[in-house]
Scaffold this active site. Structure first.
Site, mmCIF file in Angstrom:
data_model
loop_
_atom_site.group_PDB
_atom_site.id
_atom_site.type_symbol
_atom_site.label_atom_id
_atom_site.label_comp_id
_atom_site.label_asym_id
_atom_site.label_seq_id
_atom_site.Cartn_x
_atom_site.Cartn_y
_atom_site.Cartn_z
ATOM 1 C CE LYS A 232 6.759 6.365 3.140
ATOM 2 N NZ LYS A 232 7.262 5.105 2.544
ATOM 3 C CB SER B 238 5.255 4.970 -0.864
ATOM 4 O OG SER B 238 6.063 4.394 0.148
ATOM 5 C CB SER C 288 8.830 2.982 -0.543
ATOM 6 O OG SER C 288 7.654 2.668 -1.235
HETATM 7 N N1 GLN Z 1 5.890 0.475 -5.110
HETATM 8 C C1 GLN Z 1 5.769 -0.639 -4.218
HETATM 9 C C2 GLN Z 1 4.332 -0.822 -3.832
HETATM 10 O O1 GLN Z 1 3.542 -0.089 -4.297
HETATM 11 C C3 GLN Z 1 6.656 -0.463 -3.022
HETATM 12 C C4 GLN Z 1 6.102 0.384 -1.956
HETATM 13 C C5 GLN Z 1 6.975 0.482 -0.743
HETATM 14 O O2 GLN Z 1 8.147 0.094 -0.757
HETATM 15 N N2 GLN Z 1 6.376 0.941 0.345
HETATM 16 O O3 GLN Z 1 3.985 -1.672 -3.077
#
Ligand code: GLN
Length: 455
Positions: free
Chosen positions: A60, A135, A159
């Protein structure tokens, strides 16, 4: 098959599928092939190699790679080339891993659809009109579509697990402190953790053994013994007992998903794992708590992007204040700005007690619910996500409905626990459903064993 051949095959597949999927932000084909050749030479010389040596993988783009762009899918870091590797990258390098590229994400890992990337929208390989989740959407797609064998992502509120669920693959978020965060660009430091995407639990166990452990560069990493997860995962899970909290099977959960989870735990029974419905009353408050804590930490972490130290700088300024303001308004996208504003508000004098402090108190109650449950059960099982992958564009103007997708994954980060998402079925559109298995701190081996019993 040689490492060179397998890496070449991975790169060819990326070449064929990328125009439709857009999983990658940077490709490192040349250095990958060189590395693979080197591994083949070592093998020819009879040198001892690790079980992941020469296997192509992706990372990532919020995990620092020395000499290779690390953009966080943000305009503000578009040209940022880190002078150092994240510890996980060094550890994989030491095992002769082959990096073929850096994957797309929601800007600074804020989001659940990868639509918040400043550069491109990644598509779900099961249906390219749908989101891959986020994400870590690019990482999940690179594994699900067979571009690479595994990928590293990051998980602050789901994420890794949520995109794993949307793509029908395995996604592990280890215990907070199990894997070093050094070199993972900070979003919400008390929740962030590096995670793993693979196609099955055995591969996941194998990769975890290579990245787990104490790191002197990360004071929050923990010196707990690192198991040989690849061996542990083979052990039997007969006689284990799991709890299924009713709070995450009711309101807000798609009935098709609820049924799929019930069918799945019944299937576990055949493997000798008992289950019971339980109650964890504070789980229903987790979304509002997370969306105070995470933006608070983010607003502080993101203060470093000021146009002076590194990253993007506006071309048009006279005063220092203009430099800050214009750099940040031009450099950050709308979701990141929303989080910075929410976080700055909840941390400001006068609101701190009402929001931030209160959220920390609720966080403790959520943790206690888990500790109570773990006094009776080996693991907790929930859906990974309340819904399956939605259409691109469907939720982009509705942040609240996007945030509610995190209902089942967030509590795990709040309590710092390990959890794995594994595929457990499909909805009527043929989109994958994921089941989440949550363990006690440092119980990665156990949750992977339960996951394997299900495969
Ligand atoms: N969807 C969650 C957020 O928007 C989690 C994101 C993540 O785990 N980086 O914060």
């Amino acid at each position: 098959i040689s490492s060179y051949e397998i890496t070449k095959a991975s790169i060819d597949r990326i070449g064929k599928t990328e125009p439709k999927l857009d999983a990658f932000l940077t490709l490192t084909a040349e250095s990958a092939l060189e590395k693979a050749k080197m591994v083949d030479e070592k093998r020819a010389k009879g040198e001892a190699l690790s079980d992941i040596a020469g296997v192509p993988m992706s990372i990532k783009d919020n995990i620092c790679t020395k000499g290779i762009n690390t953009t966080c899918a943000s305009k503000i870091l578009k040209d940022f080339v880190p002078p150092y590797n994240a510890t996980v990258v060094d550890m994989l390098n030491a095992a002769d891993a082959v990096l073929v590229g850096k994957t797309n994400l929601d800007e600074f890992a804020m989001g659940g659809s990868t639509e918040n990337s400043a550069f491109k929208i990644t598509k779900n390989p099961w249906d390219t009109t749908r989101v891959p989740g986020g994400s870590s959407g690019g990482s999940a797609v690179s594994v699900a579509s067979g571009q690479v064998f595994y990928s590293l992502g990051s998980d602050t509120g789901g994420s890794v697990r949520q995109p794993a669920s949307f793509n029908g693959i395995v996604g592990l978020k280890p215990t907070y402190g199990r894997v070093s965060r050094y070199g993972l660009v900070a979003f919400a430091s008390s929740l962030d953790q590096v995670g793993i995407f693979t196609r099955d639990t055995e591969d996941c166990a194998m990769v975890l053994s290579h990245i787990a452990g104490k790191d002197k560069m990360d004071g929050t990493s923990v010196d707990a013994p690192v198991a040989d997860y690849a061996i542990e995962v083979q052990k039997d899970s007969k006689g284990m007992k799991v709890g299924v909290p009713k709070e995450l099977l009711g309101e807000g959960i798609d009935p098709v998903i609820r049924q799929s989870i019930i069918d799945s735990v019944q299937k576990l029974e055949q493997a000798g794992i008992q289950w019971e419905e339980i109650s964890m009353p504070h789980l229903t408050h987790n979304v509002e708590t997370y969306y105070i804590i995470a933006p608070s930490e983010a607003s502080s972490n993101l203060a470093r992007y000021d146009g002076i130290k590194y990253g993007y700088r506006t071309g048009d300024f006279e005063t220092l204040e203009q430099l800050y303001k214009r750099t940040r308004s031009e450099g950050f996208g709308p979701e990141v700005k929303r989080r910075i504003m929410m976080g700055t508000y909840t941390l400001s004098a006068g609101y701190y007690d009402a929001y931030y402090k209160k959220a920390l108190q609720v966080r403790t109650l959520i943790k206690n619910d888990f500790m109570d449950a773990f006094s009776k059960y080996d693991a907790i099982i929930t859906p990974t996500v309340p819904n399956t992958a939605f259409k691109i564009g469907e939720k982009i103007n509705d942040p609240l409905s996007m945030y509610l997708e995190d209902l089942c994954t967030i509590p795990v980060n709040m309590a710092g626990l390990p959890a794995v998402s594994i595929p457990c079925g499909f909805d009527s559109n043929g989109m994958p459903i994921g089941m989440q298995i949550i363990g006690k701190h440092f119980d990665e081996a156990k949750i992977l064993r339960i996951a394997r019993a299900f495969e």
